[in-house]
Write a protein that holds these residues in place. Sequence first.
Motif, short mmCIF file in Angstrom:
data_model
loop_
_atom_site.label_atom_id
_atom_site.label_comp_id
_atom_site.label_asym_id
_atom_site.label_seq_id
_atom_site.Cartn_x
_atom_site.Cartn_y
_atom_site.Cartn_z
N LEU A 5 39.24 34.05 39.81
CA LEU A 5 38.59 32.81 39.16
C LEU A 5 36.88 32.94 39.79
O LEU A 5 36.37 32.48 39.28
CB LEU A 5 39.12 31.82 39.90
CG LEU A 5 40.67 31.57 39.14
CD1 LEU A 5 41.38 30.54 40.06
CD2 LEU A 5 40.44 31.26 37.96
N ARG A 6 36.77 33.49 41.16
CA ARG A 6 35.63 33.63 41.57
C ARG A 6 34.82 34.95 41.19
O ARG A 6 33.50 35.01 41.61
CB ARG A 6 35.60 33.62 43.19
CG ARG A 6 36.06 32.40 43.78
CD ARG A 6 36.30 32.44 45.08
NE ARG A 6 36.79 31.12 45.70
CZ ARG A 6 37.28 30.94 46.87
NH1 ARG A 6 37.30 32.10 47.73
NH2 ARG A 6 37.74 29.93 47.35
N SER A 7 35.25 35.83 40.31
CA SER A 7 34.53 36.94 40.00
C SER A 7 33.79 36.57 38.87
O SER A 7 33.91 35.62 37.99
CB SER A 7 35.32 38.04 39.36
OG SER A 7 36.26 38.44 40.65
N LYS A 8 32.65 37.39 38.43
CA LYS A 8 31.67 37.36 37.43
C LYS A 8 31.66 38.33 36.46
O LYS A 8 30.94 38.17 35.35
CB LYS A 8 30.27 37.19 38.14
CG LYS A 8 30.20 35.98 39.16
CD LYS A 8 28.70 35.50 39.23
CE LYS A 8 28.53 34.34 40.27
NZ LYS A 8 29.37 33.49 40.66
N SER A 9 32.63 39.29 36.60
CA SER A 9 32.64 40.10 35.40
C SER A 9 34.10 40.95 35.69
O SER A 9 34.85 40.56 36.71
CB SER A 9 31.47 41.17 35.55
OG SER A 9 31.95 41.98 36.87
N TYR A 10 34.45 41.65 34.48
CA TYR A 10 35.58 42.50 34.54
C TYR A 10 35.46 43.34 35.85
O TYR A 10 36.54 43.50 36.62
CB TYR A 10 35.73 43.45 33.54
CG TYR A 10 36.87 44.13 33.28
CD1 TYR A 10 38.27 43.52 32.96
CD2 TYR A 10 36.98 45.52 33.47
CE1 TYR A 10 39.11 44.46 33.12
CE2 TYR A 10 37.91 46.22 33.64
CZ TYR A 10 39.27 45.81 33.47
OH TYR A 10 40.42 46.53 33.31
N GLY A 11 34.37 44.25 35.97
CA GLY A 11 34.38 45.15 36.87
C GLY A 11 34.54 44.50 38.31
O GLY A 11 35.04 44.98 39.39
N ASP A 12 33.84 43.37 38.43
CA ASP A 12 33.69 42.71 39.75
C ASP A 12 35.19 42.41 40.21
O ASP A 12 35.59 42.53 41.23
CB ASP A 12 32.92 41.39 39.77
CG ASP A 12 32.71 40.62 40.96
OD1 ASP A 12 32.80 41.31 42.18
OD2 ASP A 12 32.84 39.39 40.71
N ALA A 13 36.00 41.83 39.43
CA ALA A 13 37.62 41.36 39.46
C ALA A 13 38.13 42.54 39.75
O ALA A 13 38.99 42.56 40.71
CB ALA A 13 38.03 40.75 38.42
N VAL A 14 38.19 43.60 39.05
CA VAL A 14 39.05 44.95 39.22
C VAL A 14 38.69 45.40 40.77
O VAL A 14 39.61 45.83 41.46
CB VAL A 14 38.93 45.79 38.19
CG1 VAL A 14 39.54 47.10 38.54
CG2 VAL A 14 39.48 45.08 36.81
N LEU A 15 37.56 45.51 41.04
CA LEU A 15 37.00 46.32 42.22
C LEU A 15 37.35 45.22 43.53
O LEU A 15 37.72 45.86 44.43
CB LEU A 15 35.57 46.56 42.31
CG LEU A 15 35.12 47.90 41.30
CD1 LEU A 15 33.57 47.78 41.19
CD2 LEU A 15 35.83 48.99 41.49
N THR A 27 48.34 44.74 42.12
CA THR A 27 47.45 43.69 42.10
C THR A 27 46.64 44.09 41.15
O THR A 27 46.14 42.89 40.20
CB THR A 27 46.67 43.79 43.48
OG1 THR A 27 47.53 43.42 44.37
CG2 THR A 27 45.66 42.67 43.41
N ASP A 28 46.08 45.25 40.69
CA ASP A 28 44.98 45.59 39.67
C ASP A 28 45.86 45.59 38.40
O ASP A 28 44.88 45.29 37.62
CB ASP A 28 44.27 46.73 39.98
CG ASP A 28 42.77 46.15 40.71
OD1 ASP A 28 42.56 44.79 41.03
OD2 ASP A 28 42.00 47.13 40.93
N ALA A 29 46.71 45.91 38.32
CA ALA A 29 47.59 45.70 37.07
C ALA A 29 47.36 44.42 36.27
O ALA A 29 47.01 44.19 35.17
CB ALA A 29 49.00 46.28 36.82
#
Length: 69
Positions: A5-15, A27-29
Amino acid sequence: MVFFLRSKSYGDAVLTGINLGGDTDTTDAVTGGLAGIYWYEGIPNKWKGEIARKDDIYKLVLDFYDSIY
């Protein structure tokens, strides 16, 4: 998964999910699935290009869509 919810992009969330440590594959799946729906256009093309059996997955999605409409 507050970090999603706090991420700003796909990459940010996954990383962020990877950097949490622990059971990162699970977790990342989940994170990648949610983030992919929310930020599909933001997924790097390199990552999209490495999806195994992408054409088969696309056909399954279309078949599912056709079955409910």
